[in-house]
Design a protein around this motif. Structure first.
Motif, PDB file in Angstrom:
ATOM      1  N   GLN A   1     -36.128   6.488 -15.767  1.00 56.83           N
ATOM      2  CA  GLN A   1     -36.814   7.075 -16.916  1.00 56.83           C
ATOM      3  C   GLN A   1     -35.870   7.990 -17.701  1.00 56.83           C
ATOM      4  O   GLN A   1     -35.872   7.986 -18.939  1.00 56.83           O
ATOM      5  N   ALA A   2     -35.047   8.742 -16.982  1.00 56.46           N
ATOM      6  CA  ALA A   2     -34.064   9.610 -17.644  1.00 56.46           C
ATOM      7  C   ALA A   2     -33.013   8.770 -18.371  1.00 56.46           C
ATOM      8  O   ALA A   2     -32.607   9.096 -19.495  1.00 56.46           O
ATOM      9  N   GLN A   3     -32.571   7.672 -17.729  1.00 56.02           N
ATOM     10  CA  GLN A   3     -31.607   6.766 -18.370  1.00 56.02           C
ATOM     11  C   GLN A   3     -32.183   6.176 -19.654  1.00 56.02           C
ATOM     12  O   GLN A   3     -31.501   6.106 -20.678  1.00 56.02           O
TER      13      GLN A   3
ATOM     14  N   GLY B   1     -32.454   5.748 -25.495  1.00 53.12           N
ATOM     15  CA  GLY B   1     -33.181   5.811 -26.755  1.00 53.12           C
ATOM     16  C   GLY B   1     -32.553   6.792 -27.726  1.00 53.12           C
ATOM     17  O   GLY B   1     -32.400   6.504 -28.921  1.00 53.12           O
ATOM     18  N   ALA B   2     -32.144   7.950 -27.201  1.00 50.07           N
ATOM     19  CA  ALA B   2     -31.490   8.960 -28.047  1.00 50.07           C
ATOM     20  C   ALA B   2     -30.142   8.461 -28.557  1.00 50.07           C
ATOM     21  O   ALA B   2     -29.790   8.671 -29.722  1.00 50.07           O
TER      22      ALA B   2
ATOM     23  N   ARG C   1     -17.335 -11.565 -12.984  1.00 52.82           N
ATOM     24  CA  ARG C   1     -16.296 -10.600 -13.337  1.00 52.82           C
ATOM     25  C   ARG C   1     -16.775  -9.630 -14.414  1.00 52.82           C
ATOM     26  O   ARG C   1     -16.117  -8.635 -14.693  1.00 52.82           O
ATOM     27  N   LEU C   2     -17.905  -9.948 -15.025  1.00 48.82           N
ATOM     28  CA  LEU C   2     -18.507  -9.055 -16.010  1.00 48.82           C
ATOM     29  C   LEU C   2     -19.448  -8.091 -15.301  1.00 48.82           C
ATOM     30  O   LEU C   2     -20.154  -8.470 -14.381  1.00 48.82           O
ATOM     31  N   GLU C   3     -19.461  -6.843 -15.734  1.00 45.17           N
ATOM     32  CA  GLU C   3     -20.380  -5.852 -15.169  1.00 45.17           C
ATOM     33  C   GLU C   3     -21.396  -5.466 -16.231  1.00 45.17           C
ATOM     34  O   GLU C   3     -21.035  -5.152 -17.372  1.00 45.17           O
ATOM     35  N   ILE C   4     -22.669  -5.517 -15.881  1.00 47.95           N
ATOM     36  CA  ILE C   4     -23.753  -5.098 -16.772  1.00 47.95           C
ATOM     37  C   ILE C   4     -24.611  -4.091 -16.002  1.00 47.95           C
ATOM     38  O   ILE C   4     -25.400  -4.461 -15.136  1.00 47.95           O
ATOM     39  N   SER C   5     -24.419  -2.827 -16.290  1.00 50.39           N
ATOM     40  CA  SER C   5     -25.069  -1.739 -15.549  1.00 50.39           C
ATOM     41  C   SER C   5     -26.469  -1.451 -16.092  1.00 50.39           C
ATOM     42  O   SER C   5     -26.774  -1.791 -17.242  1.00 50.39           O
ATOM     43  N   PRO C   6     -27.307  -0.802 -15.292  1.00 45.77           N
ATOM     44  CA  PRO C   6     -28.617  -0.388 -15.806  1.00 45.77           C
ATOM     45  C   PRO C   6     -28.473   0.484 -17.047  1.00 45.77           C
ATOM     46  O   PRO C   6     -27.579   1.332 -17.130  1.00 45.77           O
ATOM     47  N   ALA C   7     -29.339   0.245 -18.016  1.00 45.45           N
ATOM     48  CA  ALA C   7     -29.382   1.002 -19.276  1.00 45.45           C
ATOM     49  C   ALA C   7     -28.099   0.862 -20.093  1.00 45.45           C
ATOM     50  O   ALA C   7     -27.788   1.720 -20.914  1.00 45.45           O
TER      51      ALA C   7
END
Length: 200
Positions: free
Chosen positions: A33-35, A40-41, A169-175
């Motif tokens: 939720q904080a992420q 959004g900001a 090999r690609l990294e897709i992190s949360p948020a």
């Protein structure tokens, strides 16, 4: 040209622990939720014309956190739904890592079959076809698509000309945000996996 903001949902209690897949009721945790709020900001200064989302709760929550800054209502689009993990859905990674089929899935992704599920090639085709329809609908605009890690990796791989067997090999992190500009004759990958901070 259309600018596509490909956004992975923020974190949940299952990230890194279980293969949630299409399991219903997986919500953002406190960190997520904080992420999402921070995301959004971060995106509030962009002129976003529309926000599309996978129908799962964790993506919709993330999309809502972005939408509130743009006076938009997220649009659910099934093309951006998580990969169908079939019999592996909601299993812990600890259990899956000992599974020979799962190991093949992570090394030979282009042909590996998920028991009772979807092939990665099928999911990539579904996802990219959905993106291309957005490009037709939103020429000269910026649109956000909130989805899932493997689908975003598959889209980046497609537009970059990277074989699916290399996409891990690609990294897709949360948020995270990845930005792709799609033209009639080509595409340009401008940003991959931006989380607002360099990894250390």
């Amino acid at each position: 040209m259309t600018k596509l903001l490909l956004i992975r949902h923020a974190t949940t209690n299952s990230v890194g622990k279980r293969l949630s897949g299409r399991t219903p009721g997986v919500h953002l945790n406190e960190e997520g939720q904080a992420q999402a709020s921070a995301l959004g900001a971060r995106l509030s200064g962009l002129k976003i014309s529309a926000i599309y989302t996978s129908p799962l709760e964790r993506t919709m929550q993330t999309a809502e956190a972005i939408a509130q800054h743009h006076k938009l209502k997220p649009i659910i689009n099934e093309a951006f739904l998580e990969l169908n993990f079939g019999e592996w859905t909601n299993l812990p990674f600890e259990e899956l890592n000992g599974n020979a089929q799962f190991r093949q899935f992570n090394t030979f992704r282009s042909v590996a079959q998920i028991p009772g599920g979807e092939m990665m090639l099928e999911a990539q085709t579904r996802f990219v076809a959905g993106l291309q329809k957005l490009c037709e609908k939103h020429p000269h605009e910026t649109v956000a698509v909130v989805s899932h890690s493997d689908l975003i990796k598959a889209a980046v791989a497609y537009y970059a000309g990277i074989h699916l067997d290399m996409f891990q090999r690609l990294e897709i992190s949360p948020a995270s945000v990845s930005l792709i500009e799609v033209y009639d004759e080509t595409a340009r990958i401008m940003v991959i996996n931006d989380t607002g901070a360099l990894p250390v």
